[in-house]
Design an enzyme around this catalytic site. Structure first.
Site, PDB file in Angstrom:
ATOM      1  N   ASN A   1      45.278  53.009  21.205  1.00 58.19           N
ATOM      2  CA  ASN A   1      44.184  52.320  21.901  1.00 58.19           C
ATOM      3  C   ASN A   1      44.687  51.202  22.818  1.00 58.19           C
ATOM      4  O   ASN A   1      43.877  50.535  23.460  1.00 58.19           O
ATOM      5  CB  ASN A   1      43.163  51.756  20.900  1.00 58.19           C
ATOM      6  CG  ASN A   1      43.651  50.481  20.251  1.00 58.19           C
ATOM      7  OD1 ASN A   1      44.827  50.365  19.939  1.00 58.19           O
ATOM      8  ND2 ASN A   1      42.779  49.523  20.056  1.00 58.19           N
TER       9      ASN A   1
ATOM     10  N   GLY B   1      30.585  45.689  13.404  1.00 61.18           N
ATOM     11  CA  GLY B   1      31.949  45.914  13.850  1.00 61.18           C
ATOM     12  C   GLY B   1      32.463  44.920  14.878  1.00 61.18           C
ATOM     13  O   GLY B   1      33.544  45.129  15.455  1.00 61.18           O
TER      14      GLY B   1
ATOM     15  N   THR C   1      39.277  53.705  24.802  1.00 59.07           N
ATOM     16  CA  THR C   1      38.231  53.884  23.813  1.00 59.07           C
ATOM     17  C   THR C   1      37.794  55.347  23.801  1.00 59.07           C
ATOM     18  O   THR C   1      38.390  56.198  24.476  1.00 59.07           O
ATOM     19  CB  THR C   1      37.069  52.881  24.058  1.00 59.07           C
ATOM     20  OG1 THR C   1      36.127  53.005  22.995  1.00 59.07           O
ATOM     21  CG2 THR C   1      36.373  53.113  25.384  1.00 59.07           C
TER      22      THR C   1
ATOM     23  N   ASP D   1      43.490  49.102  16.478  1.00 60.84           N
ATOM     24  CA  ASP D   1      42.210  49.239  15.763  1.00 60.84           C
ATOM     25  C   ASP D   1      42.393  49.038  14.267  1.00 60.84           C
ATOM     26  O   ASP D   1      41.627  48.312  13.627  1.00 60.84           O
ATOM     27  CB  ASP D   1      41.627  50.652  15.960  1.00 60.84           C
ATOM     28  CG  ASP D   1      41.001  50.837  17.324  1.00 60.84           C
ATOM     29  OD1 ASP D   1      40.462  49.854  17.881  1.00 60.84           O
ATOM     30  OD2 ASP D   1      41.042  51.977  17.840  1.00 60.84           O
TER      31      ASP D   1
ATOM     32  N   LYS E   1      41.555  58.466  22.788  1.00 63.10           N
ATOM     33  CA  LYS E   1      42.685  57.855  22.064  1.00 63.10           C
ATOM     34  C   LYS E   1      43.789  58.872  21.759  1.00 63.10           C
ATOM     35  O   LYS E   1      44.954  58.499  21.652  1.00 63.10           O
ATOM     36  CB  LYS E   1      42.189  57.180  20.782  1.00 63.10           C
ATOM     37  CG  LYS E   1      41.332  55.956  21.086  1.00 63.10           C
ATOM     38  CD  LYS E   1      40.834  55.248  19.856  1.00 63.10           C
ATOM     39  CE  LYS E   1      39.791  54.219  20.274  1.00 63.10           C
ATOM     40  NZ  LYS E   1      39.249  53.445  19.163  1.00 63.10           N
TER      41      LYS E   1
ATOM     42  N   GLY F   1      38.711  59.555  13.540  1.00 60.46           N
ATOM     43  CA  GLY F   1      39.958  58.932  13.983  1.00 60.46           C
ATOM     44  C   GLY F   1      40.140  57.518  13.450  1.00 60.46           C
ATOM     45  O   GLY F   1      41.253  57.120  13.080  1.00 60.46           O
TER      46      GLY F   1
HETATM   47  P1  NDP Z   1      35.104  60.432  15.290  1.00 68.47           P
HETATM   48  O1  NDP Z   1      34.303  61.131  16.331  1.00 68.47           O
HETATM   49  O2  NDP Z   1      36.577  60.662  15.226  1.00 68.47           O
HETATM   50  O3  NDP Z   1      34.490  60.783  13.800  1.00 68.47           O
HETATM   51  C1  NDP Z   1      33.151  60.745  13.560  1.00 68.47           C
HETATM   52  C2  NDP Z   1      32.884  60.773  12.025  1.00 68.47           C
HETATM   53  O4  NDP Z   1      31.494  60.448  11.864  1.00 68.47           O
HETATM   54  C3  NDP Z   1      33.099  62.112  11.341  1.00 68.47           C
HETATM   55  O5  NDP Z   1      33.558  61.885  10.019  1.00 68.47           O
HETATM   56  C4  NDP Z   1      31.687  62.725  11.336  1.00 68.47           C
HETATM   57  O6  NDP Z   1      31.466  63.639  10.286  1.00 68.47           O
HETATM   58  C5  NDP Z   1      30.859  61.484  11.109  1.00 68.47           C
HETATM   59  N1  NDP Z   1      29.489  61.567  11.614  1.00 68.47           N
HETATM   60  C6  NDP Z   1      29.079  61.594  12.906  1.00 68.47           C
HETATM   61  N2  NDP Z   1      27.735  61.614  12.976  1.00 68.47           N
HETATM   62  C7  NDP Z   1      27.288  61.575  11.701  1.00 68.47           C
HETATM   63  C8  NDP Z   1      25.974  61.571  11.117  1.00 68.47           C
HETATM   64  N3  NDP Z   1      24.868  61.597  11.866  1.00 68.47           N
HETATM   65  N4  NDP Z   1      25.883  61.530   9.767  1.00 68.47           N
HETATM   66  C9  NDP Z   1      26.998  61.494   8.992  1.00 68.47           C
HETATM   67  N5  NDP Z   1      28.260  61.495   9.485  1.00 68.47           N
HETATM   68  C10 NDP Z   1      28.394  61.528  10.823  1.00 68.47           C
HETATM   69  O7  NDP Z   1      34.777  58.906  15.446  1.00 68.47           O
HETATM   70  P2  NDP Z   1      35.738  57.623  15.470  1.00 68.47           P
HETATM   71  O8  NDP Z   1      36.447  57.517  14.159  1.00 68.47           O
HETATM   72  O9  NDP Z   1      36.531  57.600  16.713  1.00 68.47           O
HETATM   73  O10 NDP Z   1      34.660  56.442  15.594  1.00 68.47           O
HETATM   74  C11 NDP Z   1      33.768  56.175  14.539  1.00 68.47           C
HETATM   75  C12 NDP Z   1      32.955  54.948  14.890  1.00 68.47           C
HETATM   76  O11 NDP Z   1      33.809  53.806  14.947  1.00 68.47           O
HETATM   77  C13 NDP Z   1      32.251  55.022  16.246  1.00 68.47           C
HETATM   78  O12 NDP Z   1      30.907  54.612  16.042  1.00 68.47           O
HETATM   79  C14 NDP Z   1      33.004  54.002  17.085  1.00 68.47           C
HETATM   80  O13 NDP Z   1      32.151  53.403  18.033  1.00 68.47           O
HETATM   81  C15 NDP Z   1      33.435  52.995  16.036  1.00 68.47           C
HETATM   82  N6  NDP Z   1      34.613  52.163  16.415  1.00 68.47           N
HETATM   83  C16 NDP Z   1      34.478  50.795  16.421  1.00 68.47           C
HETATM   84  C17 NDP Z   1      35.547  49.972  16.751  1.00 68.47           C
HETATM   85  C18 NDP Z   1      35.379  48.483  16.767  1.00 68.47           C
HETATM   86  O14 NDP Z   1      36.216  47.792  17.339  1.00 68.47           O
HETATM   87  N7  NDP Z   1      34.357  47.944  16.142  1.00 68.47           N
HETATM   88  C19 NDP Z   1      36.881  50.529  17.097  1.00 68.47           C
HETATM   89  C20 NDP Z   1      36.931  51.977  17.015  1.00 68.47           C
HETATM   90  C21 NDP Z   1      35.818  52.750  16.706  1.00 68.47           C
HETATM   91  P3  NDP Z   1      31.844  65.227  10.435  1.00 68.47           P
HETATM   92  O15 NDP Z   1      33.327  65.330  10.180  1.00 68.47           O
HETATM   93  O16 NDP Z   1      31.028  65.866   9.362  1.00 68.47           O
HETATM   94  O17 NDP Z   1      31.447  65.637  11.816  1.00 68.47           O
END
Ligand code: NDP
Length: 265
Positions: free
Chosen positions: A86, A230, A61, A101, A65, A125
C-alpha cells in the site's frame, strides 16, 4: 529544488483522506512536496503511470494492492510475506514496496489494552496481512468468514478458522469487522445472533471501515461495548507511510500530530 510529487492510486479514490493527511504534514514539517489523487482503472498500468507522472512515492488503495505488489522492483520483507503493497517509494526509476496497513492496525489493537484474543470477521486482503503480525505480537487470532474459500490460506498458516455457519460461538476480547460489510450497504458482517455471542463480554469492537457508523458498530454500542471505527487505522498506516516517504527525518510524534489534526482526531 522542485517539489516532490506523491499521490494515492485507487478506484474509486475521490473520497480518500490521504491527500489531506499528507499535505498537512508536508506543510507543517517543511517538506517541499505535495500529494494528489489518481483514479487508476486498470491496475496493470500502475507502474507506467507512476513513472510517467514522475512520482517520488504513492499509496495504493482498493482494488490495486496486489497490482502494486507485482509492480515493485524491491519489496520490504513484510510486504513480500503478505503479498500486498500500500506504500511505494521511487528512486531512479525503481519502485520499492511496503505494507503499512497491518502495522497501523496492530497499533490500534494495542491501544485497546488488555486484549489477548481477537476474532476477525472477514478473510480478505486486510485480514491476510494483519493476522500474522498480530500473532507475532502475541495475540491469539481466530478468523471467521461467510464462505470457505478465503479461509484456506489462514488454516494452512495455523490459524483457527471457521465459516459463520459452522462456528460454535464463544467470547473474545476484541471483535473486528475485517470485511466490507457495511461499507456501501447496511449489512452486518455475520448473523446477528452469532455477533451477540461473540461480543458478549468483549473489551472492544473495531471496524476497519471509517467515515460511517456501520451496523456492526451500532450493534456493539447497543450492547455497551467500546466501539471504534477504522479512522485510527487510517491514521497509523499514514504515519508509517509518511515516515517512509521522508526517510525518518521527522519526529514521529510531530508526524502523528499533523496527521491527527488533518483528520480532526
Ligand atoms: P477484500 O475485498 O479483500 O475482502 C472482503 C471480505 O469481506 C471477504 O472476506 C468477504 O467475504 C467479506 N464480505 C464482503 N461483503 C460481505 C458481506 N456483505 N457480508 C459478509 N462478509 C462480506 O477486502 P479488504 O480486506 O481489502 O478490505 C476490507 C475492508 O477494510 C474494506 O471495507 C476496506 O475499506 C477496509 N480497509 C480499511 C483501512 C483503514 O485504513 N481503515 C485500510 C485497508 C482496508 P467472502 O470471502 O465470503 O466474499
Amino acid at each position: 529544488m522542485d517539489r516532490k510529487l506523491f499521490a494515492i492510486f485507487g478506484d474509486p479514490v475521490e473520497h480518500s483522506l490521504s491527500p489531506r493527511m499528507h499535505n498537512r504534514a508536508f506543510r507543517e514539517l517543511g517538506e517541499r512536496a505535495c500529494y494528489g489523487r489518481y483514479r487508476l482503472e486498470n491496475g496493470e498500468l500502475l507502474r507506467q503511470k507512476v513513472l510517467d507522472l514522475g512520482l517520488a512515492g504513492l499509496n495504493i488503495t482498493v482494488p490495486h494492492k496486489e497490482h502494486a505488489y507485482a509492480a515493485c522492483d524491491f519489496l520490504d520483507p513484510f510486504a513480500r510475506k503478505v503479498g500486498s503493497v500500500n506504500t511505494i517509494v521511487v528512486h531512479e526509476g525503481k519502485l520499492s514496496g511496503y505494507n503499512t496497513d497491518a502495522p497501523g492496525f496492530l497499533r490500534v489493537v494495542e491501544s485497546f489494552g488488555g486484549v489477548r484474543s481477537v476474532v476477525f470477521l472477514g478473510a480478505g486482503g486486510t485480514a491476510r496481512s494483519s493476522a500474522p503480525l498480530l500473532r507475532e505480537a502475541g495475540y491469539a487470532v481466530t478468523v471467521l468468514n461467510r464462505s470457505a474459500p478465503r479461509l484456506g490460506p489462514f488454516a494452512e498458516a495455523g490459524f483457527e478458522t471457521a465459516t459463520y455457519a459452522e462456528f460454535t460461538p464463544r467470547a473474545f476480547d476484541l471483535v473486528v469487522n475485517m470485511s466490507s460489510a457495511g461499507l456501501k450497504d447496511d449489512s452486518l458482517p455475520a448473523p446477528e445472533g452469532l455477533l451477540r455471542e461473540l461480543l458478549r463480554g468483549a473489551r472492544g469492537a473495531l471496524d476497519v471501515i471509517y467515515g460511517r457508523k456501520t451496523p456492526f458498530l451500532r450493534l456493539a454500542e447497543s450492547l455497551g461495548i467500546p466501539a471504534r471505527d477504522g479512522l485510527a487505522m487510517l491514521l497509523y498506516q499514514g504515519v508509517i507511510a509518511f515516515e517512509i516517504f521522508t526517510e525518518g527525518r521527522h519526529d514521529p510524534a510531530a508526524v502523528e500530530a499533523a496527521l491527527r489534526a488533518a483528520l480532526a482526531l
